[in-house]
Design a protein around this motif. Sequence first.
Motif, PDB file in Angstrom:
ATOM      1  N   THR A   1      20.484 -16.412  28.223  1.00 46.98           N
ATOM      2  CA  THR A   1      19.371 -16.532  27.248  1.00 46.98           C
ATOM      3  C   THR A   1      19.568 -16.266  25.787  1.00 46.98           C
ATOM      4  O   THR A   1      19.016 -16.364  24.846  1.00 46.98           O
ATOM      5  CB  THR A   1      18.032 -15.874  27.735  1.00 46.98           C
ATOM      6  OG1 THR A   1      18.256 -14.314  27.645  1.00 46.98           O
ATOM      7  CG2 THR A   1      17.481 -16.595  28.914  1.00 46.98           C
ATOM      8  N   GLY A   2      20.979 -15.534  25.511  1.00 43.98           N
ATOM      9  CA  GLY A   2      21.169 -15.016  24.411  1.00 43.98           C
ATOM     10  C   GLY A   2      22.304 -16.053  23.599  1.00 43.98           C
ATOM     11  O   GLY A   2      22.567 -15.732  22.734  1.00 43.98           O
ATOM     12  N   SER A   3      22.538 -17.167  24.564  1.00 49.21           N
ATOM     13  CA  SER A   3      23.445 -18.237  24.030  1.00 49.21           C
ATOM     14  C   SER A   3      22.732 -19.405  23.403  1.00 49.21           C
ATOM     15  O   SER A   3      22.038 -20.207  23.982  1.00 49.21           O
ATOM     16  CB  SER A   3      24.474 -18.861  25.013  1.00 49.21           C
ATOM     17  OG  SER A   3      25.098 -19.878  24.714  1.00 49.21           O
ATOM     18  N   SER A   4      23.018 -19.335  22.164  1.00 49.34           N
ATOM     19  CA  SER A   4      22.322 -20.457  21.224  1.00 49.34           C
ATOM     20  C   SER A   4      22.863 -21.856  21.709  1.00 49.34           C
ATOM     21  O   SER A   4      22.142 -22.718  21.812  1.00 49.34           O
ATOM     22  CB  SER A   4      22.246 -20.369  20.013  1.00 49.34           C
ATOM     23  OG  SER A   4      23.849 -20.266  19.394  1.00 49.34           O
ATOM     24  N   SER A   5      24.176 -21.869  21.860  1.00 48.51           N
ATOM     25  CA  SER A   5      24.746 -23.243  22.352  1.00 48.51           C
ATOM     26  C   SER A   5      24.145 -23.704  23.418  1.00 48.51           C
ATOM     27  O   SER A   5      23.852 -24.945  23.847  1.00 48.51           O
ATOM     28  CB  SER A   5      26.263 -23.017  22.634  1.00 48.51           C
ATOM     29  OG  SER A   5      26.794 -22.818  21.325  1.00 48.51           O
TER      30      SER A   5
ATOM     31  N   SER B   1      16.816 -21.128  20.120  1.00 45.66           N
ATOM     32  CA  SER B   1      16.131 -19.707  20.234  1.00 45.66           C
ATOM     33  C   SER B   1      15.408 -19.691  21.474  1.00 45.66           C
ATOM     34  O   SER B   1      14.611 -20.529  21.787  1.00 45.66           O
ATOM     35  CB  SER B   1      15.235 -19.297  19.215  1.00 45.66           C
ATOM     36  OG  SER B   1      15.822 -19.107  17.898  1.00 45.66           O
ATOM     37  N   TRP B   2      15.588 -18.640  22.304  1.00 43.25           N
ATOM     38  CA  TRP B   2      14.844 -18.544  23.743  1.00 43.25           C
ATOM     39  C   TRP B   2      13.469 -17.892  23.318  1.00 43.25           C
ATOM     40  O   TRP B   2      13.412 -17.219  22.615  1.00 43.25           O
ATOM     41  CB  TRP B   2      15.721 -17.651  24.610  1.00 43.25           C
ATOM     42  CG  TRP B   2      14.948 -17.437  26.000  1.00 43.25           C
ATOM     43  CD1 TRP B   2      14.301 -16.200  26.383  1.00 43.25           C
ATOM     44  CD2 TRP B   2      14.858 -18.468  26.961  1.00 43.25           C
ATOM     45  NE1 TRP B   2      14.059 -16.737  27.776  1.00 43.25           N
ATOM     46  CE2 TRP B   2      14.171 -17.994  28.043  1.00 43.25           C
ATOM     47  CE3 TRP B   2      15.459 -19.678  27.029  1.00 43.25           C
ATOM     48  CZ2 TRP B   2      14.028 -18.641  29.220  1.00 43.25           C
ATOM     49  CZ3 TRP B   2      15.149 -20.579  28.321  1.00 43.25           C
ATOM     50  CH2 TRP B   2      14.459 -20.004  29.515  1.00 43.25           C
TER      51      TRP B   2
ATOM     52  N   ASP C   1       8.786 -25.014  29.310  1.00 39.55           N
ATOM     53  CA  ASP C   1       9.311 -26.395  29.591  1.00 39.55           C
ATOM     54  C   ASP C   1      10.477 -26.549  30.688  1.00 39.55           C
ATOM     55  O   ASP C   1      10.462 -27.442  31.209  1.00 39.55           O
ATOM     56  CB  ASP C   1       9.669 -27.035  28.334  1.00 39.55           C
ATOM     57  CG  ASP C   1       8.479 -27.125  27.291  1.00 39.55           C
ATOM     58  OD1 ASP C   1       7.141 -27.149  27.781  1.00 39.55           O
ATOM     59  OD2 ASP C   1       8.855 -27.515  26.067  1.00 39.55           O
ATOM     60  N   SER C   2      11.433 -25.583  30.516  1.00 36.58           N
ATOM     61  CA  SER C   2      12.383 -25.694  31.595  1.00 36.58           C
ATOM     62  C   SER C   2      12.055 -25.458  32.829  1.00 36.58           C
ATOM     63  O   SER C   2      12.403 -26.003  33.874  1.00 36.58           O
ATOM     64  CB  SER C   2      13.636 -24.788  31.190  1.00 36.58           C
ATOM     65  OG  SER C   2      13.394 -23.392  31.094  1.00 36.58           O
TER      66      SER C   2
END
Length: 267
Positions: free
Chosen positions: A195-199, A221-222, A229-230
């Motif tokens: 959840t910290g990976s913007s990619s 951004s998480w 939605d996910s």
Amino acid sequence: MTANLSRRKLLIAGSAGAAGLILPGRALAAELPEIEPMAMVTRNYLGVTGCALYYEPTGRASSFTFNSTFYNQLAAWRTYMDSNAPVSWGAPWRIYSYGAYTDKPGMHGEGRAFDIGRIFYRNSSTGADSTISMRYDVWKNYSNAATYQRRYWATAAGYMRWFRHVLTYKDNSQHHNHMHVDNQVYGGGGATFNTGSSSQIYIVQGACRYVWGLGTGVDGSWGPETQGDSTAVLRRIGRTSGSITNATNFAAFCTASLRKGLGTQAY
């Protein structure tokens, strides 16, 4: 395109050279003992000879050099793309790329990265072609950009199922004409979500919005919207509990997004 290797990365063909295996030269290794052995292969196809590699800037059939483990992981990904595309598409027969090994720092300098521009499928019975394009710079203003957009994010999700580092046009302008993938963290499966990976978040958000038709903002951004939605997508595909942070759910999300975005399964 055959990569020119630097002196430090120079590799010479061993006895297996006819098969494309390149082994570190003994004399050079003795001169530069800090060199780590690195098996490389040079190929003009991906996995099977029927899937030829082309250089995107020229459009010409070309050879690329890869770390052998990474190449095998890409070949497995190609099989995955084949098995999850509509039957009517046939199989991937041309992949256009900006390159794999290049003489520079990072994963490209180790032959462990690949920049993909387009994938062409061909139905051998009808001769019809189907295209997935990563050329956002080309199709972003097309009247049918929505179709390209849907397939783009579907493919990004499918790529993310197999590789941790997938960079899209949302990451920066350098990736407006290709999608980057490497195996620095994982390759060939074992997908995990950070959840910290913007990619990774861009791809989850892009899939939710452009593949699944949700109103998800694509900002890297998480937050509650992306999480909700996910999770809604997971429930739709039959995952009855947990969120996308669960590795099994994440892998299921990626594959379902690929299949829906390419039109293989409606869910």
